[in-house]
Design a protein around this motif. Structure first.
Motif, PDB file in Angstrom:
ATOM      1  N   SER A  29       5.768  -5.065 -11.776  1.00 34.30           N
ATOM      2  CA  SER A  29       4.711  -4.634 -10.709  1.00 34.30           C
ATOM      3  C   SER A  29       3.562  -3.932 -11.158  1.00 34.30           C
ATOM      4  O   SER A  29       2.587  -3.958 -10.173  1.00 34.30           O
ATOM      5  N   VAL A  90       4.963  -9.685   0.011  1.00 33.01           N
ATOM      6  CA  VAL A  90       5.699  -8.320  -0.819  1.00 33.01           C
ATOM      7  C   VAL A  90       4.437  -7.152   0.874  1.00 33.01           C
ATOM      8  O   VAL A  90       3.056  -7.802   0.594  1.00 33.01           O
ATOM      9  N   PHE A  92       3.577  -3.716   1.605  1.00 35.47           N
ATOM     10  CA  PHE A  92       3.561  -1.843   1.194  1.00 35.47           C
ATOM     11  C   PHE A  92       3.942  -0.941   2.353  1.00 35.47           C
ATOM     12  O   PHE A  92       2.964  -1.466   3.446  1.00 35.47           O
ATOM     13  N   LYS A  93       4.482  -0.906   2.959  1.00 35.73           N
ATOM     14  CA  LYS A  93       4.724   0.242   3.812  1.00 35.73           C
ATOM     15  C   LYS A  93       4.979   1.331   3.492  1.00 35.73           C
ATOM     16  O   LYS A  93       4.858   2.118   2.224  1.00 35.73           O
ATOM     17  N   VAL A  97       9.402  -0.741   0.866  1.00 41.88           N
ATOM     18  CA  VAL A  97       8.860  -2.504   0.236  1.00 41.88           C
ATOM     19  C   VAL A  97       9.423  -3.145   0.935  1.00 41.88           C
ATOM     20  O   VAL A  97      10.781  -2.788   0.932  1.00 41.88           O
ATOM     21  N   LYS A  98       8.548  -3.552   1.264  1.00 41.81           N
ATOM     22  CA  LYS A  98       9.385  -5.055   2.425  1.00 41.81           C
ATOM     23  C   LYS A  98       8.839  -6.331   1.733  1.00 41.81           C
ATOM     24  O   LYS A  98       7.844  -6.667   1.277  1.00 41.81           O
ATOM     25  N   TYR A  99      10.059  -7.003   1.984  1.00 41.62           N
ATOM     26  CA  TYR A  99       9.977  -8.418   1.556  1.00 41.62           C
ATOM     27  C   TYR A  99      10.732  -9.324   2.067  1.00 41.62           C
ATOM     28  O   TYR A  99      11.397  -9.464   2.883  1.00 41.62           O
ATOM     29  N   TYR A 111      14.457  -4.960   1.567  1.00 44.07           N
ATOM     30  CA  TYR A 111      13.618  -4.461   1.749  1.00 44.07           C
ATOM     31  C   TYR A 111      14.042  -3.515   0.046  1.00 44.07           C
ATOM     32  O   TYR A 111      15.532  -3.453  -0.316  1.00 44.07           O
ATOM     33  N   SER A 114      10.655   0.658  -4.169  1.00 45.36           N
ATOM     34  CA  SER A 114       9.767   0.887  -4.589  1.00 45.36           C
ATOM     35  C   SER A 114       9.420  -0.825  -5.281  1.00 45.36           C
ATOM     36  O   SER A 114      10.476  -1.361  -5.249  1.00 45.36           O
ATOM     37  N   PRO A 115       7.974  -1.406  -5.688  1.00 49.91           N
ATOM     38  CA  PRO A 115       8.345  -2.482  -6.139  1.00 49.91           C
ATOM     39  C   PRO A 115       9.350  -3.000  -7.343  1.00 49.91           C
ATOM     40  O   PRO A 115       9.711  -4.120  -7.678  1.00 49.91           O
TER      41      PRO A 115
END
Length: 126
Positions: A29, A90, A92-93, A97-99, A111, A114-115
């Motif tokens: 990442s 991916v 980023f919020k 992180v939302k996938y 969710y 972190s990555p």
């Protein structure tokens, strides 16, 4: 003549910003945002395959195991992470992180904090 030149420049700039980014393989990442010296033409991550097919600009094809990659970026600049052989987009919020994976009949959402952290099904489990 000048308006035509400005129109051509405007169209060229708008096209280069949407498709001007090159595709890149991400092994960690931490590779997000770093430059890559590979000249990749296309990246194809088939859904049920163990490999990602990478086509270089020279015409050569390389098969890389998905297990050795964290993810990849596409031409539009979207970041994808591999999870259970599927490429999740991916997003980023602020504090997580939302996938997102859009399949033919379903959409999977996961969710993580972190990555690099573990992906969970529910945001309340973070």
């Amino acid at each position: 003549m000048k308006p035509l030149l400005l129109l051509v420049l405007f169209i060229g700039c708008s096209f280069s910003t949407s498709f001007g980014q090159h595709q890149k393989l991400l092994y960690n990442s931490s590779d997000i945002g770093q430059s890559d010296s590979l000249t990749i033409k296309t990246i194809r991550g088939q859904q049920y395959s163990r490999y990602v097919k990478v086509f270089n600009r020279s015409g050569t094809k390389i098969k890389i195991p998905k297990d050795s990659l964290w993810g990849f970026t596409d031409r539009k600049g979207h970041i994808y992470r591999f999870y259970k052989k599927l490429p999740y987009r991916v997003v980023f919020k602020n504090d997580f992180v939302k996938y997102i994976y859009n399949g033919c009949r379903f959409t999977n959402i996961f969710y993580s904090k972190s990555p690099d952290s573990e992906m969970v099904r529910w945001k309340r489990n973070l």
